[in-house]
Design a protein around this motif. Structure first.
Motif, PDB file in Angstrom:
ATOM      1  N   SER A   1       0.954  -1.087  -0.063  1.00 57.25           N
ATOM      2  CA  SER A   1      -0.082   0.161  -0.039  1.00 57.25           C
ATOM      3  C   SER A   1       0.810   1.235  -0.028  1.00 57.25           C
ATOM      4  O   SER A   1       1.996   1.129   0.091  1.00 57.25           O
ATOM      5  CB  SER A   1      -0.780   0.020   1.102  1.00 57.25           C
ATOM      6  OG  SER A   1      -0.405  -0.370   2.408  1.00 57.25           O
ATOM      7  N   LEU A   2       0.314   2.333  -0.283  1.00 57.99           N
ATOM      8  CA  LEU A   2       1.073   3.674  -0.352  1.00 57.99           C
ATOM      9  C   LEU A   2       1.641   4.237   1.175  1.00 57.99           C
ATOM     10  O   LEU A   2       0.914   3.815   1.954  1.00 57.99           O
ATOM     11  CB  LEU A   2      -0.088   4.908  -0.914  1.00 57.99           C
ATOM     12  CG  LEU A   2      -0.433   4.328  -2.377  1.00 57.99           C
ATOM     13  CD1 LEU A   2      -1.378   5.407  -2.848  1.00 57.99           C
ATOM     14  CD2 LEU A   2       0.674   4.255  -3.500  1.00 57.99           C
ATOM     15  N   THR A   3       2.352   4.711   1.001  1.00 54.59           N
ATOM     16  CA  THR A   3       2.797   5.699   2.306  1.00 54.59           C
ATOM     17  C   THR A   3       2.664   7.202   1.834  1.00 54.59           C
ATOM     18  O   THR A   3       2.444   7.549   0.843  1.00 54.59           O
ATOM     19  CB  THR A   3       4.187   5.305   2.679  1.00 54.59           C
ATOM     20  OG1 THR A   3       5.057   5.943   1.506  1.00 54.59           O
ATOM     21  CG2 THR A   3       4.672   3.858   2.891  1.00 54.59           C
ATOM     22  N   PRO A   4       2.740   8.161   2.971  1.00 58.72           N
ATOM     23  CA  PRO A   4       2.924   9.498   2.549  1.00 58.72           C
ATOM     24  C   PRO A   4       3.929   9.864   1.400  1.00 58.72           C
ATOM     25  O   PRO A   4       3.792  10.720   0.474  1.00 58.72           O
ATOM     26  CB  PRO A   4       3.417  10.421   3.826  1.00 58.72           C
ATOM     27  CG  PRO A   4       2.981   9.344   4.819  1.00 58.72           C
ATOM     28  CD  PRO A   4       3.050   7.963   4.333  1.00 58.72           C
ATOM     29  N   LEU A   5       4.984   9.233   1.153  1.00 55.41           N
ATOM     30  CA  LEU A   5       5.956   9.356   0.257  1.00 55.41           C
ATOM     31  C   LEU A   5       5.571   8.888  -1.150  1.00 55.41           C
ATOM     32  O   LEU A   5       5.738   9.567  -2.211  1.00 55.41           O
ATOM     33  CB  LEU A   5       7.169   8.565   0.732  1.00 55.41           C
ATOM     34  CG  LEU A   5       8.788   8.994   0.123  1.00 55.41           C
ATOM     35  CD1 LEU A   5       8.712  10.654   0.486  1.00 55.41           C
ATOM     36  CD2 LEU A   5       9.684   8.131   0.874  1.00 55.41           C
ATOM     37  N   SER A   6       4.986   7.921  -1.123  1.00 56.34           N
ATOM     38  CA  SER A   6       4.448   7.372  -2.499  1.00 56.34           C
ATOM     39  C   SER A   6       3.162   8.151  -3.061  1.00 56.34           C
ATOM     40  O   SER A   6       2.833   8.207  -4.023  1.00 56.34           O
ATOM     41  CB  SER A   6       4.158   5.840  -2.838  1.00 56.34           C
ATOM     42  OG  SER A   6       3.572   5.349  -1.431  1.00 56.34           O
ATOM     43  N   ARG A   7       2.595   8.548  -2.206  1.00 57.33           N
ATOM     44  CA  ARG A   7       1.232   9.557  -2.609  1.00 57.33           C
ATOM     45  C   ARG A   7       1.767  10.636  -3.360  1.00 57.33           C
ATOM     46  O   ARG A   7       1.130  11.265  -4.233  1.00 57.33           O
ATOM     47  CB  ARG A   7       0.384  10.102  -1.354  1.00 57.33           C
ATOM     48  CG  ARG A   7      -0.009   9.087  -0.377  1.00 57.33           C
ATOM     49  CD  ARG A   7      -1.273   9.509   0.294  1.00 57.33           C
ATOM     50  NE  ARG A   7      -2.052   8.282   0.615  1.00 57.33           N
ATOM     51  CZ  ARG A   7      -2.731   7.686   0.113  1.00 57.33           C
ATOM     52  NH1 ARG A   7      -3.102   8.066  -1.272  1.00 57.33           N
ATOM     53  NH2 ARG A   7      -3.271   6.377   0.749  1.00 57.33           N
ATOM     54  N   ARG A   8       3.158  11.386  -3.018  1.00 56.60           N
ATOM     55  CA  ARG A   8       3.853  12.073  -3.698  1.00 56.60           C
ATOM     56  C   ARG A   8       4.222  11.626  -5.082  1.00 56.60           C
ATOM     57  O   ARG A   8       4.670  12.253  -5.995  1.00 56.60           O
ATOM     58  CB  ARG A   8       4.973  12.823  -3.049  1.00 56.60           C
ATOM     59  CG  ARG A   8       4.767  13.246  -1.653  1.00 56.60           C
ATOM     60  CD  ARG A   8       3.620  14.560  -1.501  1.00 56.60           C
ATOM     61  NE  ARG A   8       4.221  15.712  -2.072  1.00 56.60           N
ATOM     62  CZ  ARG A   8       4.791  16.438  -1.400  1.00 56.60           C
ATOM     63  NH1 ARG A   8       5.122  16.514  -0.071  1.00 56.60           N
ATOM     64  NH2 ARG A   8       5.278  17.657  -2.127  1.00 56.60           N
ATOM     65  N   LEU A   9       3.973  10.365  -5.506  1.00 54.23           N
ATOM     66  CA  LEU A   9       4.634   9.740  -6.887  1.00 54.23           C
ATOM     67  C   LEU A   9       3.281   9.508  -7.700  1.00 54.23           C
ATOM     68  O   LEU A   9       3.423   8.740  -8.616  1.00 54.23           O
ATOM     69  CB  LEU A   9       5.303   8.529  -6.694  1.00 54.23           C
ATOM     70  CG  LEU A   9       6.550   8.707  -5.543  1.00 54.23           C
ATOM     71  CD1 LEU A   9       7.476   7.366  -5.604  1.00 54.23           C
ATOM     72  CD2 LEU A   9       7.443   9.763  -6.188  1.00 54.23           C
TER      73      LEU A   9
END
Ligand code: SAM
Length: 345
Positions: A86-94
């Motif tokens: 699942s996504l983390t705050p970091l991958s939400r920026r991707l």
């Protein structure tokens, strides 16, 4: 082995393989991993991710293992005995069309055109280093190169727009009073007008002029409340109550900045006009916030990518503003890499 020696034993590997994180994140962007996991809506098993992305399972597993280690993604249980990503705050920026995505900036900085200049950074530092690393690698200075290469121009405009979508909300939240009484605003070097469109939306009394090189405004979208004007800021700048410069002056040396700022003084009314500069202010006393390292990195980026640009300390900003004829200025910190400088004629 002392503590520092042991630390160096570990840290040195970050320098040996410093490029790997950037390269693997670029790979994740190109494959669209964050977008696919976002669309899935719940933790996604490797097998499903592999099928959706049409990847080779064991290679994708290794990429995901690396990215989970660096908390770009995380693994969560699905039911009793399987796991999903699942996504983390970091991958939400991707996520490519996410509100605060940094994808275009990563794609710009990791492009061969922007990476090649780094190979001649040391040559630039020498007394004899007259040619910028960008020119040594790409045959022209960055703005002439960009004019001749529309693909690279699009990449820069998109990257600047994505950084504007992060910085402008921080300006609007941190110091909205800067725009009180400003009826017209010229964004000098405004790129595709993203920053100005966000400002005009937040402060609807402002009439916006997006000013940039002709080839840039020629492809800028037509936005409500904004007029696109092409030209050269070294020659003249359209008149407005205030001139706005974001990530523009750091591309130039002091003499060039003074020329541009003198032109901006001619463009604003002497009585109520002002210049608003959104740029990094490099700390001199090691008392930086958590983004201080980004300002130092940006300074290196200026050395590699521009002819004579640099990030400036407060003392250096004070010098260029005074030499440009501004009588006073103030600096406002915001939750961003840049600060907001207001300078008055
Ligand atoms: C680093 S970008 C900043 C873009 C925008 N201000 C932002 O932060 O999103 C610098 C901009 O300056 C523009 N520029 C370069 N030389 C210029 C000139 N002589 N006159 C006007 N604009 C110029 C470039 O085309 C580019 O859009």
């Amino acid at each position: 082995m002392g503590d520092m020696e042991a630390g160096a034993e570990v840290d040195i590997w970050n320098y040996v393989f410093g490029y790997v994180k950037m390269a693997v994140v670029k790979c994740a962007i190109e494959l669209g991993i964050a977008d696919v996991i976002e669309n899935h809506g719940s933790p996604m098993p490797l097998s499903e991710l592999t099928t959706t992305l049409r990847c080779e399972l064991s290679r994708l597993h290794r990429i995901m293992r690396f990215l989970v280690h660096y908390q770009v993604f995380k693994e969560e249980p699905i039911g009793q005995d399987s796991m999903g990503f699942s996504l983390t705050p970091l991958s939400r920026r991707l996520i490519k069309h996410g509100e605060k995505n940094m994808v275009p900036l990563i794609l710009l900085e990791s492009s061969p055109t922007m990476l090649a200049p780094w190979h001649s950074l040391s040559t630039r530092v020498l007394e004899s280093g007259d040619i910028s690393p960008f020119e040594a690698a790409n045959g022209d200075d960055i703005w002439s190169y960009t004019e001749a290469n529309s693909g690279h121009s699009d990449l820069i405009n998109e990257a600047m727009a994505c950084s504007a979508r992060v910085t402008v909300p921080a300006i609007i939240e941190g110091c909205p009073e800067v725009f009180d009484g400003v009826e017209s605003l010229v964004d000098v070097g405004g790129g595709n007008g993203t920053a100005l469109s966000l400002l005009v939306k937040a402060f609807p009394w402002i009439r916006g002029i997006n000013f940039d090189l002709s080839h840039v405004v020629a492809v800028a979208p037509k936005l409500n409340g904004i007029e696109n004007v092409g030209g050269d800021m070294f020659m003249s700048i359209p008149n407005a109550d205030a001139a706005f410069f974001m990530w523009v002056l750091h591309d130039w040396n002091d003499e060039e900045c003074i020329k541009i700022l003198k032109k901006s003084r001619e463009a604003i009314p002497k009585s109520k006009g002002k210049v608003i500069i959104v740029e990094a202010v490099v700390e001199e006393d090691n008392k930086s916030d958590e983004l201080g390292f980004v300002r130092l990195m940006l300074d290196m980026v200026m050395m590699a990518h521009t002819d004579k640009g640099k990030e400036r300390t407060l003392k250096e900003w004070s010098y260029v503003l005074r030499e440009s004829g501004f009588t006073r200025f103030n600096v406002k910190s915001i939750r961003a890499v840049q600060s907001v400088v207001e300078a008055y004629p």
